[in-house]
Each structure stands twice: as C-alpha cells, then as structure tokens.
Motif scaffolding. Structure first.
Motif, PDB file in Angstrom:
ATOM      1  N   UNK A   1       0.829  -1.202   0.000  1.00  0.00           N
ATOM      2  CA  UNK A   1       0.000   0.000   0.000  1.00  0.00           C
ATOM      3  C   UNK A   1       0.869   1.259   0.000  1.00  0.00           C
ATOM      4  N   UNK A   2       2.131   1.133   0.445  1.00  0.00           N
ATOM      5  CA  UNK A   2       3.028   2.300   0.424  1.00  0.00           C
ATOM      6  C   UNK A   2       3.157   2.817  -1.012  1.00  0.00           C
ATOM      7  N   UNK A   3       3.272   1.892  -1.965  1.00  0.00           N
ATOM      8  CA  UNK A   3       3.405   2.298  -3.365  1.00  0.00           C
ATOM      9  C   UNK A   3       2.139   2.984  -3.872  1.00  0.00           C
ATOM     10  N   UNK A   4       0.974   2.542  -3.359  1.00  0.00           N
ATOM     11  CA  UNK A   4      -0.290   3.203  -3.741  1.00  0.00           C
ATOM     12  C   UNK A   4      -0.264   4.657  -3.265  1.00  0.00           C
ATOM     13  N   UNK A   5       0.201   4.860  -2.026  1.00  0.00           N
ATOM     14  CA  UNK A   5       0.242   6.234  -1.501  1.00  0.00           C
ATOM     15  C   UNK A   5       1.306   7.068  -2.204  1.00  0.00           C
ATOM     16  N   UNK A   6       2.409   6.431  -2.596  1.00  0.00           N
ATOM     17  CA  UNK A   6       3.435   7.159  -3.370  1.00  0.00           C
ATOM     18  C   UNK A   6       2.841   7.600  -4.711  1.00  0.00           C
ATOM     19  N   UNK A   7       2.124   6.677  -5.363  1.00  0.00           N
ATOM     20  CA  UNK A   7       1.501   6.981  -6.665  1.00  0.00           C
ATOM     21  C   UNK A   7       0.495   8.121  -6.520  1.00  0.00           C
ATOM     22  N   UNK A   8      -0.336   8.014  -5.498  1.00  0.00           N
ATOM     23  CA  UNK A   8      -1.359   9.033  -5.262  1.00  0.00           C
ATOM     24  C   UNK A   8      -0.718  10.382  -4.912  1.00  0.00           C
ATOM     25  N   UNK A   9       0.294  10.332  -4.059  1.00  0.00           N
ATOM     26  CA  UNK A   9       0.998  11.565  -3.684  1.00  0.00           C
ATOM     27  C   UNK A   9       1.634  12.212  -4.902  1.00  0.00           C
ATOM     28  N   UNK A  10       2.233  11.390  -5.763  1.00  0.00           N
ATOM     29  CA  UNK A  10       2.857  11.936  -6.972  1.00  0.00           C
ATOM     30  C   UNK A  10       1.794  12.501  -7.911  1.00  0.00           C
ATOM     31  N   UNK A  11       0.617  11.848  -7.960  1.00  0.00           N
ATOM     32  CA  UNK A  11      -0.487  12.371  -8.777  1.00  0.00           C
ATOM     33  C   UNK A  11      -0.927  13.733  -8.275  1.00  0.00           C
ATOM     34  N   UNK A  12      -1.029  13.870  -6.952  1.00  0.00           N
ATOM     35  CA  UNK A  12      -1.413  15.164  -6.354  1.00  0.00           C
ATOM     36  C   UNK A  12      -0.351  16.222  -6.626  1.00  0.00           C
ATOM     37  N   UNK A  13       0.920  15.805  -6.521  1.00  0.00           N
ATOM     38  CA  UNK A  13       2.011  16.736  -6.825  1.00  0.00           C
ATOM     39  C   UNK A  13       1.917  17.194  -8.280  1.00  0.00           C
ATOM     40  N   UNK A  14       1.642  16.228  -9.167  1.00  0.00           N
ATOM     41  CA  UNK A  14       1.506  16.557 -10.593  1.00  0.00           C
ATOM     42  C   UNK A  14       0.358  17.525 -10.838  1.00  0.00           C
ATOM     43  N   UNK A  15      -0.755  17.316 -10.131  1.00  0.00           N
ATOM     44  CA  UNK A  15      -1.921  18.218 -10.263  1.00  0.00           C
ATOM     45  C   UNK A  15      -1.545  19.621  -9.775  1.00  0.00           C
ATOM     46  N   UNK A  16      -0.839  19.668  -8.628  1.00  0.00           N
ATOM     47  CA  UNK A  16      -0.413  20.967  -8.089  1.00  0.00           C
ATOM     48  C   UNK A  16       0.555  21.650  -9.060  1.00  0.00           C
ATOM     49  N   UNK A  17       1.422  20.855  -9.697  1.00  0.00           N
ATOM     50  CA  UNK A  17       2.372  21.438 -10.653  1.00  0.00           C
ATOM     51  C   UNK A  17       1.644  21.990 -11.870  1.00  0.00           C
ATOM     52  N   UNK A  18       0.580  21.306 -12.291  1.00  0.00           N
ATOM     53  CA  UNK A  18      -0.233  21.816 -13.411  1.00  0.00           C
ATOM     54  C   UNK A  18      -0.855  23.155 -13.021  1.00  0.00           C
ATOM     55  N   UNK A  19      -1.397  23.213 -11.799  1.00  0.00           N
ATOM     56  CA  UNK A  19      -2.013  24.457 -11.316  1.00  0.00           C
ATOM     57  C   UNK A  19      -0.973  25.580 -11.276  1.00  0.00           C
ATOM     58  N   UNK A  20       0.252  25.220 -10.873  1.00  0.00           N
ATOM     59  CA  UNK A  20       1.306  26.227 -10.719  1.00  0.00           C
ATOM     60  C   UNK A  20       2.067  26.474 -12.025  1.00  0.00           C
ATOM     61  N   UNK A  21       1.661  25.807 -13.120  1.00  0.00           N
ATOM     62  CA  UNK A  21       2.323  25.956 -14.424  1.00  0.00           C
ATOM     63  C   UNK A  21       3.792  25.508 -14.373  1.00  0.00           C
ATOM     64  N   UNK A  22       4.059  24.462 -13.575  1.00  0.00           N
ATOM     65  CA  UNK A  22       5.408  23.882 -13.529  1.00  0.00           C
ATOM     66  C   UNK A  22       5.437  22.672 -14.465  1.00  0.00           C
ATOM     67  N   UNK A  23       6.399  22.569 -15.374  1.00  0.00           N
ATOM     68  CA  UNK A  23       6.432  21.402 -16.276  1.00  0.00           C
ATOM     69  C   UNK A  23       6.739  20.122 -15.496  1.00  0.00           C
TER      70      UNK A  23
END
Lengths: 166, 497
Positions: B411-433
């Motif tokens: 389940x650690x990998x699930x949370x890593x995946x989800x956390x990275x997805x959230x980071x990616x969403x935040x980066x999209x919001x912040x216009x970070x490639x």
C-alpha cells in the motif's frame, strides 16, 4: 495552464517552504565518516538552497508581472485575416478536486474492504462526479470494469490483490 | 550492430517477443486514438509489469506503443476533430476536412503512409547511429556520466514549458524526491522526516505512474475533456482504399517531415509536437504543396505524421546510448531499464550485447506491423475515439492504483503513486512542467552517485570540471540555461507594455 501573479506567489512560497524544511532536516552532521567532499547531506543541501533561490526568482517574476500588466491585444478589424487566439476556458477545479477526493477515499478503502468492494464503491462514487446520471450505468459500468480488471490482475498476471480481511 | 542483425531478427521474431510487439502496437493505436490517454499513460500503467519481464521484451512493448500511438492519434483528429495527443493538433487542420466530406479513410491512409515513411527513416537512423554513439560514450567515466545526466535534466527543465526558472524548480523538486532514503555511498538515511516507510527511499515506478499519468486523469475532469468530446461531430467512416496519386503527392512532404523528426527527436525537451509544427510549416511553403484550409491537405497530413514517428524512434537513440530521454515516454523506458538494474549507456551494450541490435530489429518489425495493424484498426478505432471519457477515466484510475499496488504488493506504493499524482496536479495548477521532475526522479540517485564517485576519482571539484568532455558538456548546459532565460526575458518584455 497559464498562472496568475497570485498563483506564482503561492508557488514561490511553497517552494521556499520545501527548501527550508529540507535545510532544517539536514542541519545535523552525518554520523558516518565520508570520503568525498559532499557527503550524504551535501547535494540535498545544495538542491534546497537552489530551490529557495528559484522560489525567490519566481516571486520576483510575479511581482514584476503584477507591476506591468500584459499588453492589450490590438482591436480586430473586419478585414483581418488571422484568426484571433482562442481564450483558455477557466478550469473547473471542483471536478478535479472531487475526482482526487474520491480517489483518496478509494486508496483508504482498499486495505479495509478489499479490491472488489472498494473498486465497486469507487466506481459508484466517481461516475456521478464525472457526469453519469443513469443509475443503471452507475451500477453496471463498475461491475463490468471491476470484473475485467480482477480477471486481468488476479488470473492473467497472477497478482495478489487486497482482499477483505477475515 | 548491422552484423548482429540476423541474430537480432531471430530474437525479435520469437513468438513471445512478437506477442509483446503486437500487443504494444494494438495498445499504442488504441491509446493514441483515445483523447486524454496517450502512450505515456498506457506505458505508466504497464510499467510495474514490464519491470518484471525480460528487458528486451519491455523495450519491444514500449517502443511498439510509441510507434502505434504515432499513427493512432490521427484517428480522432480526422474522425472527431480532436487530436489523440497534442502532436496530432495539425492533423486536425489537415485531415478533418476530408472526414467532413466523407473521405476520412483517405486521409487516414495518407497518415499511415506518412507514419510508415517516418518510421523507416527513424529505424535507419537508429541502426546506423546508435553504435557510434555508444562507442563514443565508452570514453566516459563518472564525471562525464554526471555531466550527461545533468544535461538531460537541464535541457528538459529549460526547454519544456514556458518559463525556464519554473522548469529548474520542477527539476529540483524531482531531484529532492529522488534523494529521499539511503545515501548511495554511505547508506545514511536522508529526508525521511521521521517516516519509517521512506527509509528505503521512494520507488520511481509508482511515483512515475502518479506524476505522468494519474495527474492527467485528475486534470481532465477539471478541463471538461469529456464534454468537449461529446460535442464533437463524428465524420463518416469508410474503409479506405489506397490511391496511387495520394501516395505520390504525400511522398515528398513525408520525406521532409521525416528529416525534421530525425533532427528534433534526439533533442531533449523538443518532442513530436515541435516536430509536427515545423514539418507542417515546411509542407506549406512550396506552392505545389499549399492547399486551402477547407480542402484539407495531403502534404500536411503526410509531413506531420512522418515527423511524429521519425521523432519518436530517433529519440530512442540518446535514451539508450547516453541515458538522455527525449520526452516523457522515453523517461518510462529509462525507468523500466534502471528498475531492472540495467545502466543505460555503454554499460548497456557491454552487459547485454544482444539488446541494442534486438531493439533495432524490433523497431523494423513494429514498422511493418504498424502498416498492417494500422490499416485494419482504422474502422474500429474510429469508434474508440468517441468512447465516453468518464468511463475511460474511471477504469484508468482504477488500473493505475491497482498497478501501483501490484508492483511490490504494498500500500506504500499506492500512496506514493497518489501523492505523486497530487504533486503533478499541483504542478499543473502552478504551471510547472512535469517532465523535468519525472526525469530527475529517474536519474537523480544515479547522478548523485556519479557525482560523488567522480569527486573521489578526480580528487575534488577542480579535477572534476577540468576533464575535457565534462567541461564541454557543462558549457553546453550553461549555454542552454542562458539561452532559454534570454528567450524567456525577451518574450516577457514583448508581452508587457
């Protein structure tokens, strides 16, 4: 998407906080002997300093663009041949936020309910968020998808999926 | 390379290898044909399984997906008027008018022809260039490898996205994530913030699934992609018959597009979208290739599709020879190889001498298969292009979360995946490639290890930077950074009053 000066300031603040948190977590010296000039904490420290510097630059850019608003586009004349640039529609953050919330709920439920029940609940919760309104579709699509994925993972790929605790 | 091709063909024609190639080709066409998915997302879903197979089969599968998607993205562009991937944007302009007058199949056949020509050029470049490049890189030691890894990350940071400062910020975030866990030299844990699950570091595979793929599914509801697809009008679908005149008309622009793709492909950060825009422009310069917008354009379709496929295949050259990926899909190939313990570059040719020739043979076979499967897929894929986006989103999120879990059944990998997805969403919001962060995540710990071993080898920073190849690569990095910042400042001045 293009971000506003305010969004850039928030981005800079978050980057600054990450950099500062890394520097604080690395304030002690390593408790092992090191052979190279960097050691285990040298590169993370340098990267954190870099992140703080980038945060300062982004904040300066945001301040600069807030001081100097973008130039207005020239008025479009009737004989203009070039097509005007289409404006980006405002994103519906609520839909994205709800999708994320339901997915986090799915991850929380997976070890509790097991793959089948948690995935069915996930589908039933997510499809209305994405715009499905017919109850039959909301029930049928998750059932078919979960059965398909379970067959692929559990049978074809022989992966042990989370099960309902006994 | 060429003398090993007969053996390589024997390996690539093995039934199991063929199964991976065919599977990849079908998956690539389907993924390319479904707007909102794309090859990167499909590869990210498959990554946890690919790292458990033979590396050769993994590259066959992934390269076939890239090749298939290079054609598949034209299907919705022509039939629905929405590009399957951003690089097919101009295929809409050039091909959609054909579908509106009931000739969508004709446009797709030209697209398939263009993609095949680009593919042939790309494979030839791979076969002839990869061996000299690998031979050149045998002169490299730790300092040169570190400089190359830094070049890949910096080029992605400076060239992807509108603002190079933000690109560098994204790269630094990716690097810090990559350094979480034990130090590669001493084993000392770092950046764990007291979380025991981070003591062994963050696995790149689930993090990449989240960062490159899951975030797209979080973004698409926010952008209302499903609603746009529903509103699009579907053109008439007919099975095409090849026309000799069309193929003659398309051959010149396809060659031009291929040449552009070959040049753009190996450049980190440029990618197929840049190649297709340049090719489309070049294909509209000669008077005999110019067409009115409402007519559609055979030269335009051929040039853009040839450039995308040439670009996709030629970007494999620096990815496999030097470990510098051209785009996010290549980052996943690199991640698959490094997760299996293979070090890309000259070590790859030494540790497994059959791998690179087999990849060349696999690319040739994929090209032939693309023509056959692509032709057969035209009719059914046109329906896929208009499949309801919400169902795709639901199934894809479920598959990604399950795939992340299946990687180590944790389940650690699930949370890593989800956390990275959230980071990616935040980066999209912040216009970070996101691509520089993903690349840094893959290369980060390797780059640190090379830097520190290089410093020990050269007795400090002075010896490190005075090595000629290292100094030359560091100069290129500085030039890229200065050039992109200057470009960004000029653009900002133009935008302001």
């Amino acid at each position: 998407m293009r971000s506003s000066p305010r969004a850039n300031l928030i981005t800079a603040a978050v980057m600054f906080l990450i950099g500062a948190a890394v520097l604080v977590s690395l304030r002690e010296t390593p408790d092992v002997p090191v052979e190279d000039p960097l050691g285990p904490y040298g590169l993370p420290r340098a990267l954190a300093v870099g992140l703080v510097a980038v945060a300062a630059l982004i904040a300066a850019q945001a301040w600069w663009s807030a001081l100097r608003p973008p130039r207005r586009p020239p008025p479009v004349t009737e004989d203009a041949t070039a097509e005007p640039e289409a404006e980006e529609p405002a994103p519906a953050y609520l839909h994205g936020g709800l999708t994320i919330a339901v997915t986090v709920g799915y991850a929380l439920l997976l070890p509790v309910l097991g793959f089948v029940a948690a995935s069915l609940a996930f589908g039933i919760a997510l499809l209305p968020v994405l715009g499905t309104r017919r109850l039959r579709t909301i029930l049928a699509v998750p059932a078919i998808a979960v059965a398909g994925l379970w067959l692929v993972f559990a049978y074809a790929l022989d992966v042990g999926l989370p099960t309902f605790p006994r | 390379m060429l003398e090993n091709l007969p053996d390589a063909f024997a390996a690539a024609l093995h039934p199991r290898a063929m199964m991976f190639i065919v599977l990849g080709m079908v998956a690539g066409i389907v993924l390319g044909a479904m707007p909102g998915l794309g090859p990167t997302m499909g590869m990210a879903i498959l990554l946890p399984f690919v790292v458990q197979t033979d590396p050769q089969y993994g590259i066959f599968l992934f390269s076939a997906i890239i090749i298939g998607a290079g054609f598949g993205n034209a299907l919705p562009a022509v039939f629905v008027g929405i590009p399957g991937t951003p690089s097919a944007l101009l295929t809409v302009a050039a091909g959609r008018p054909f579908a509106l007058r009931g000739e969508g199949g004709r446009a797709l056949l030209v697209s398939l022809f263009g993609a095949s020509v680009g593919q042939v050029f790309g494979v030839l470049a791979f076969l002839f260039l990869i061996t000299p490049l690998v031979a050149f890189s045998t002169q490299f030691l730790f300092p040169e490898f570190f400089a190359l890894e830094l070049l890949g990350m910096t080029a992605a940071a400076a060239l992807m996205g509108r603002n190079p400062v933000k690109g560098v910020g994204a790269m630094l975030i990716g690097l810090l994530i990559a350094l979480v866990g034990p130090d590669p030299v001493t084993g000392q844990p770092r950046l764990t913030f007291g979380v025991d699950d981070l003591d062994q570091g963050i696995e790149a595979v689930p993090a990449l699934i989240g960062l490159l793929a899951l975030r797209e599914l979080f973004i698409s509801p926010a952008l209302g992609v499903g609603a746009k697809l529903k509103d699009a009008r579907r053109g008439t679908i007919r099975l095409p018959r090849p026309r000799k005149d069309d193929l003659i008309e398309a051959s010149g622009p396809a060659a031009v597009g291929s040449a552009v793709g070959l040049v753009i492909g190996p450049l980190p950060g440029a990618g197929p979208t840049t190649a297709s825009f340049i090719s489309y422009r070049l294909a509209s310069l000669p008077r005999r290739w110019r067409r009115r917008p409402e007519e559609g354009s055979i030269p335009g379709i051929a040039a853009t599709d040839a450039s995308q496929n040439a670009c996709g295949t030629s970007s494999l050259i620096p990815t496999l020879a030097l470990g510098i990926p051209g785009d996010p899909a290549d980052v996943l190939i690199l991640a698959a190889l490094t997760a299996q313990g293979l070090i890309v570059g000259p070590q790859l040719a030494q540790s497994d001498p059959t791998l690179l020739p087999a990849v060349g043979a696999g690319l040739l076979i994929s090209t032939v298969l693309m023509i056959v499967i692509g032709y057969l897929a035209i009719w059914p894929s046109a329906f896929l292009a208009s499949a309801p986006q919400r169902f795709i989103t639901f199934v894809a999120i479920m598959a990604m979360i399950t795939g992340a879990y299946a990687y180590r059944q944790s389940m650690v990998d699930v949370w890593v995946c989800l956390g990275a997805g959230l980071l990616g969403y935040a980066m999209w919001w912040a216009d970070l490639p996101v691509a520089p962060a993903a690349l840094a995540l893959v290369l980060g710990s390797m780059a640190e290890s090379d830097l520190r071993r290089g410093l020990i080898l050269t007795d400090g920073f002075g010896g490190f930077v005075s090595r000629p190849i290292t100094a030359a690569i560091l100069a290129v990095i500085a030039a890229i950074l200065v050039g992109s910042i200057a470009r960004s400042v000029t653009a900002a001045r133009r935008r302001s009053v």
